[in-house]
Structure formats: C-alpha cells, structure tokens
Design a protein around this motif. Structure first.
Motif, PDB file in Angstrom:
ATOM      1  N   GLN A   4       0.677  -1.274  -0.206  1.00 14.85           N
ATOM      2  CA  GLN A   4      -0.102  -0.155   0.081  1.00 14.85           C
ATOM      3  C   GLN A   4       0.907   1.379   0.019  1.00 14.85           C
ATOM      4  N   GLN A  63      -2.691  -2.611   6.019  1.00 17.43           N
ATOM      5  CA  GLN A  63      -3.255  -2.029   7.370  1.00 17.43           C
ATOM      6  C   GLN A  63      -3.920  -0.649   7.302  1.00 17.43           C
ATOM      7  N   SER A  64      -4.760  -0.271   8.290  1.00 15.73           N
ATOM      8  CA  SER A  64      -5.357   0.816   8.389  1.00 15.73           C
ATOM      9  C   SER A  64      -4.555   1.847   9.179  1.00 15.73           C
ATOM     10  N   TYR A  68      -8.307   6.488   8.750  1.00 18.29           N
ATOM     11  CA  TYR A  68      -8.345   6.013   7.272  1.00 18.29           C
ATOM     12  C   TYR A  68      -8.377   4.379   7.272  1.00 18.29           C
ATOM     13  N   SER A  69      -9.149   3.745   6.497  1.00 15.71           N
ATOM     14  CA  SER A  69      -9.448   2.398   6.540  1.00 15.71           C
ATOM     15  C   SER A  69      -9.051   1.953   5.282  1.00 15.71           C
ATOM     16  N   ILE A  70      -8.108   0.994   5.256  1.00 19.45           N
ATOM     17  CA  ILE A  70      -7.616   0.168   4.048  1.00 19.45           C
ATOM     18  C   ILE A  70      -8.778  -0.731   3.139  1.00 19.45           C
ATOM     19  N   LEU A  93      -6.218  -5.594   9.906  1.00 17.12           N
ATOM     20  CA  LEU A  93      -7.517  -5.034   9.189  1.00 17.12           C
ATOM     21  C   LEU A  93      -8.586  -4.471  10.152  1.00 17.12           C
ATOM     22  N   ASP A  95      -9.945  -1.339  12.890  1.00 14.48           N
ATOM     23  CA  ASP A  95     -10.003  -0.189  12.845  1.00 14.48           C
ATOM     24  C   ASP A  95      -8.983   0.552  13.930  1.00 14.48           C
ATOM     25  N   MET A 103     -13.384   6.474  12.016  1.00 13.55           N
ATOM     26  CA  MET A 103     -13.502   5.168  11.934  1.00 13.55           C
ATOM     27  C   MET A 103     -14.131   4.592  12.984  1.00 13.55           C
ATOM     28  N   ARG A 111     -16.952  -3.469   7.904  1.00 16.74           N
ATOM     29  CA  ARG A 111     -15.551  -3.501   7.392  1.00 16.74           C
ATOM     30  C   ARG A 111     -15.016  -4.769   8.393  1.00 16.74           C
TER      31      ARG A 111
END
Length: 186
Positions: A4, A63-64, A68-70, A93, A95, A103, A111
């Motif tokens: 990422q 990873q988040s 911001y969440s992946i 994964l 939050d 989030m 999620r």
C-alpha cells in the motif's frame, strides 16, 4: 506483489511506518531478468492495480492508519481479482480509532465482516508483554488445516531455551486463554 501507498489527504496523508521503503526494497531485489515484468509485477492497493493476466495477487501487510481504513481499497482489489486468489501477508484489518472519532462506529461492523471472510493459512506470533518486546513468554502458531497452538518458552540455562506445547485450540485463542496457557505449569 502489492504494497500500500500513502493514504489520507493533504496534511493527513500518511503511510504505516512498518511499510516505509518496503516496495522500494522489493523492486531493488535481484530478480531474474525474465521474472520481473513477465511473471512478477509490483503495484499498490486498489482495483485498478489488478491486471487481467495476474494469476495471484499478493498484498504485503495491508493495514489501516488513524482516520483511514484500508478495507475499501482492498475490497476493490478483491472484486477486480474475481475468482483468482488474493493472499494477504501480515494483515492488520482492524479499525484504528482517532481522537476525532473517525472510523468509529459507523460502518465498523461491515468492515469487520468483510475482513473476517479471509482464511488464516499460517500464523506465527511471539508472545510478550506489550509494548515491550522482552521478555518473550512463548509463541502462538497455526498452520493451514491445523489447530492454533500456544508454546511456552522455558529457560533451560543462561544460553539455552526451549518452546514446549502448552495448549491447543480449534479457533484463535483470546488473550485470557493465551495468558492461562503461558502461566500453566508444564
């Protein structure tokens, strides 16, 4: 192989520290001439990164970050991959809540439900008292098709140690179960 990139916007843009430089290192590795570009390609995380010729998509440590969440980007990537396998190495994964409540509750169950559809095929983690990495009390391990196993670390001498099986579980043990297994006399 996907790593990422930065997430967020403006001054809130960031990259998990554990991933800083990982893609650059992978690209600089001594790949055989015919592998890179023909069999191995590098990308970020997102639906547009999946090529029609990709047989497998490998994602390194998604990873988040705070705020911001992946998961939306990973979900796009999995949708684009279709029936082809998507392998996540060392995913985180869950939050990560920020002080501003980003989030928080909204969308959290969706999620977590999406993240739970992946099957753990291998897991190994040293067990220690966080946030310190010492002393190591044991290890948690799972191999494909096998149970979750807790090993207790025993000091045999100043320079010799041994890990002995302490407990076996059908599902990933909760922290209290791990603690009980580590404190158990062998």
């Amino acid at each position: 192989i996907c790593v990422q990139g930065s997430m967020g916007e403006g001054i809130f843009q960031g990259l998990p520290l554990s991933l800083a430089g990982v893609r650059r290192i992978l690209e600089a590795m001594d790949w055989e001439d015919n592998l890179r570009g023909e069999f191995i390609n590098f990308g970020a995380i997102g639906g547009d990164e999946v090529d029609g010729t990709d047989d497998v998509v490998i994602v390194i440590s998604p990873q988040s970050i705070v705020g911001y969440s992946i998961i939306p980007s990973l979900a796009e990537m999995c949708d684009a991959a279709g029936e082809r396998p998507v392998m996540l190495f060392n995913p985180k994964l869950t939050d990560i809540q920020s002080s501003g409540g980003v989030m928080g509750v909204r969308g959290r169950s969706e999620r977590l439900a999406w993240a739970s559809q992946f099957e753990v095929v291998y897991h190994f983690r040293l067990l220690y008292n966080k946030p310190y990495h010492f002393p190591i009390y044991g290890a948690l391990r799972k191999t494909y098709g096998g149970p979750w196993i807790v090993y207790k670390r025993l000091n045999l001498s100043r320079k010799e140690e041994e890990y002995r099986l302490s407990a076996v579980y059908d599902v990933e043990p909760q922290p209290a179960e791990i603690t009980k297994a580590i404190r158990k006399k062998l």
